[in-house]
Each structure stands twice: as structure tokens, then as C-alpha cells.
Write a protein that holds these residues in place. Structure first.
Motif, PDB file in Angstrom:
ATOM      1  N   LEU A 153       0.817  -1.221   0.000  1.00 12.32           N
ATOM      2  CA  LEU A 153       0.000   0.000   0.000  1.00 12.32           C
ATOM      3  C   LEU A 153       0.850   1.270   0.000  1.00 12.32           C
ATOM      4  O   LEU A 153       0.314   2.362  -0.185  1.00 12.32           O
ATOM      5  CB  LEU A 153      -0.936   0.014   1.212  1.00 12.32           C
ATOM      6  N   GLY A 154       2.141   1.121   0.254  1.00 10.61           N
ATOM      7  CA  GLY A 154       3.016   2.297   0.277  1.00 10.61           C
ATOM      8  C   GLY A 154       2.788   3.170   1.503  1.00 10.61           C
ATOM      9  O   GLY A 154       2.864   4.392   1.433  1.00 10.61           O
ATOM     10  N   VAL A 155       2.473   2.520   2.632  1.00  6.04           N
ATOM     11  CA  VAL A 155       2.261   3.263   3.890  1.00  6.04           C
ATOM     12  C   VAL A 155       3.108   2.601   4.986  1.00  6.04           C
ATOM     13  O   VAL A 155       3.754   1.579   4.743  1.00  6.04           O
ATOM     14  CB  VAL A 155       0.762   3.268   4.300  1.00  6.04           C
ATOM     15  N   GLY A 156       3.063   3.158   6.178  1.00  4.91           N
ATOM     16  CA  GLY A 156       3.803   2.575   7.294  1.00  4.91           C
ATOM     17  C   GLY A 156       3.030   1.430   7.949  1.00  4.91           C
ATOM     18  O   GLY A 156       1.817   1.287   7.723  1.00  4.91           O
ATOM     19  N   THR A 157       3.725   0.642   8.774  1.00  7.47           N
ATOM     20  CA  THR A 157       3.076  -0.499   9.438  1.00  7.47           C
ATOM     21  C   THR A 157       1.991  -0.031  10.410  1.00  7.47           C
ATOM     22  O   THR A 157       0.943  -0.676  10.523  1.00  7.47           O
ATOM     23  CB  THR A 157       4.133  -1.331  10.206  1.00  7.47           C
ATOM     24  N   ARG A 158       2.247   1.087  11.078  1.00  8.88           N
ATOM     25  CA  ARG A 158       1.242   1.621  12.007  1.00  8.88           C
ATOM     26  C   ARG A 158      -0.038   2.005  11.271  1.00  8.88           C
ATOM     27  O   ARG A 158      -1.143   1.815  11.772  1.00  8.88           O
ATOM     28  CB  ARG A 158       1.793   2.843  12.753  1.00  8.88           C
ATOM     29  N   ALA A 159       0.123   2.563  10.093  1.00 12.15           N
ATOM     30  CA  ALA A 159      -1.049   2.948   9.289  1.00 12.15           C
ATOM     31  C   ALA A 159      -1.858   1.713   8.893  1.00 12.15           C
ATOM     32  O   ALA A 159      -3.091   1.747   8.880  1.00 12.15           O
ATOM     33  CB  ALA A 159      -0.597   3.700   8.048  1.00 12.15           C
TER      34      ALA A 159
END
Lengths: 182, 102
Positions: A153-159
Motif C-alpha cells: 500500500l506504500g504506507v507505514g506499518t502503524r497505518a
């Protein structure tokens, strides 16, 4: 050829080996199609997304970095980016819950031929915004870890954790409401 | 004990995991039929880029500071031994006209 690893097949593809391409296609196409179909709710869109993903693999196989990500993660990332690109052109595909719900319920049988369980799943998934739906599908249907979902998704793990928590909450509320109506 | 809606949610996730939606056969054929031809040049370029990504990029990155250090190290000693043309002409001029103080 079927005994070769994905990385070996991709290296063969960089040299124009069509047999290696076909082997890799047979290995991963079902998972990609399944994700594309559930993400976009249309066989036409899923066909296009999957075809464009494999075309990109054929042309850009040399950009794959072995050891950094799994082949399936890389392919899902390409497909997801294609979906986002198409969504930019057709905004109704992205973050438009109402459009998705209507589309999912009014899709003709010929368009999305499957059992009533599939239709039910499809309708339920359509309750979620696009990014939550993608995170839920990648985790629960495709079996990726949160880190891999973040890469796709191209986001961070927290997101990703946040998206999953919100998706689960939305679905729990949906199931609770539907039970109360029954 | 779980609420009925919790069971429904678990069942939904379970179905999601179990259900397979295989790609239609025509899609396999369509993908293979629409692959563009690749020439020998493209293949070699692909291999080169592959190597560049994984190996050569690292080698080049290591060679850059070495090359800079080498050229600076060879240029500076040469430069310190050389006087400029103007300085040499002025020294000749002074010598010729008997002035020995620079």
C-alpha cells in the motif's frame, strides 16, 4: 522450469524467456486476480489490472530487487498502484462508499458470476472504504503480513494496523446492525 | 461467549480466506498473446540494469571517493611545484633590470 524459484524465473524473464514468464504467471495469476476482483468489483477491471501488471513485469523485470521483497508482494504492489492510477482517472473507484455499494449490488450476474456467498462477501466488502478494504483483503484473503501490506500500500506499518482496526470495527458494526434488523 | 454478530464477522473472515477466485483461462491466453516482442538489445540492456541494481551500483559508489582522493592527491603536489607564467615573467624582468628583490 517449475522447480525454479521466483527470483530465478524473474532473472530468466529479464533475458526474454517466455517459458519462465508463463511459469511465473501460472504461479501467481490466481492470487492477483482474486485481489483485483475483490478490490474493484468488476471482472473487466480485474482483467485489465492483472494484464497490465503482468505486462509491467515483462517490461520491468530487471527492476525487481531479489531479497528485498517477495515476488508476490512486488506483484501485488504493482497491481495496487495500477488500481490507484485507474482510480485517479475514474474517481468513483476510490474512497466512494456509495458508488461501491451501488456498483456491488447492481453488478449483473454475467459481470460477476459467482455463488450467493461471493455476492454477500462482495456486498459486505463494499461497505468499506478502498484503503481499508485493500488492507483487509491483503491480510485476511491474501495472507500477507502487516509489513508486506505496508509495502504494497506504500504506507507505514502503524497505518496498516490502523486501517485494519477501522475495517474490523466497521464490519463488526455492520454485522451487529444486520443482526438487529433480523 | 461470543455475540452472534461476532460469529458472523469471524465467519466472514473465514470465508474470505477460503474462497478462491481463479483467473479465467481466457485471461492467461490474453496476457500471453499480448506480450510485446523483445529484441536482443533490450535483453542485454535488461541484464545490464539488473547488474547495475544489485552489484555495480555498490562498486561505483565505493570507487567515487577513491577516484576523487586520487585525483586531488596527484593534482595538489604538481600544482605546488609550478609557478604561474606571470610570476616567472616578472622574475625574468627583475633579473634583467638588475632588481633582485621580488
Amino acid at each position: 522450469m517449475s522447480g525454479q524459484s521466483d527470483e530465478e524465473l524473474i532473472f530468466a524473464i529479464t533475458q526474454g524467456d517466455q517459458v519462465a514468464f508463463e511459469t511465473l504467471l501460472n504461479r501467481h495469476v490466481d492470487a492477483l486476480y482474486s485481489y483485483a476482483l475483490r478490490l474493484g468489483h468488476s471482472t473487466t477491471l480485474a482483467d485489465d489490472l492483472v494484464q497490465e501488471t503482468w505486462l509491467k513485469l515483462w517490461e520491468k523485470a530487471h527492476t525487481f530487487k531479489p531479497g528485498k521483497v517477495r515476488t508476490s508482494t512486488w506483484l501485488h504492489r504493482i497491481l495496487h498502484n495500477k488500481f490507484i492510477d485507474k482510480g485517479r482517472k475514474h474517481t468513483e473507484l476510490l474512497n466512494n462508499e456509495a458508488a461501491l455499494s451501488v456498483h456491488a449490488t447492481t453488478t449483473p450476474q454475467s459481470e460477476y458470476s459467482a455463488s450467493s456467498t461471493v455476492d454477500e462477501l462482495n456486498r459486505t466488502l463494499a461497505k468499506l472504504p478502498q484503503n481499508q478494504r485493500a488492507a483487509l483483503l491483503l491480510t485476511h484473503a491474501q495472507g500477507f503480513s502487516n509489513k508486506e501490506v505496508a509495502t504494497i500500500l506504500g504506507v507505514g506499518t502503524r497505518a496498516v494496523e490502523s486501517l485494519l482496526a477501522r475495517a474490523r470495527l466497521t464490519l463488526r458494526n455492520y454485522f451487529q446492525c444486520s443482526r438487529e434488523f433480523e | 461467549m461470543k455475540q452472534p454478530h461476532e460469529n458472523a464477522f469471524d465467519q466472514f473472515l473465514d470465508e474470505l480466506k477460503k474462497q478462491r477466485l481463479p483467473a479465467p483461462t481466457y485471461l492467461h491466453q490474453r496476457i500471453l498473446a499480448n506480450l510485446p516482442e523483445r529484441g536482443a538489445l533490450n535483453d542485454w540492456f535488461g541484464v545490464f540494469t539488473w547488474l547495475q541494481n544489485s552489484l555495480w551500483r555498490g562498486v561505483v559508489a565505493m570507487l567515487i571517493p577513491v577516484a576523487i582522493g586520487f585525483s586531488v592527491g596527484t593534482y595538489i603536489p604538481q600544482e605546488s611545484q609550478n609557478y604561474s607564467v606571470e610570476t616567472l615573467l616578472y622574475a625574468d624582468h627583475l633579473e634583467e633590470f638588475g632588481e633582485h628583490e621580488i
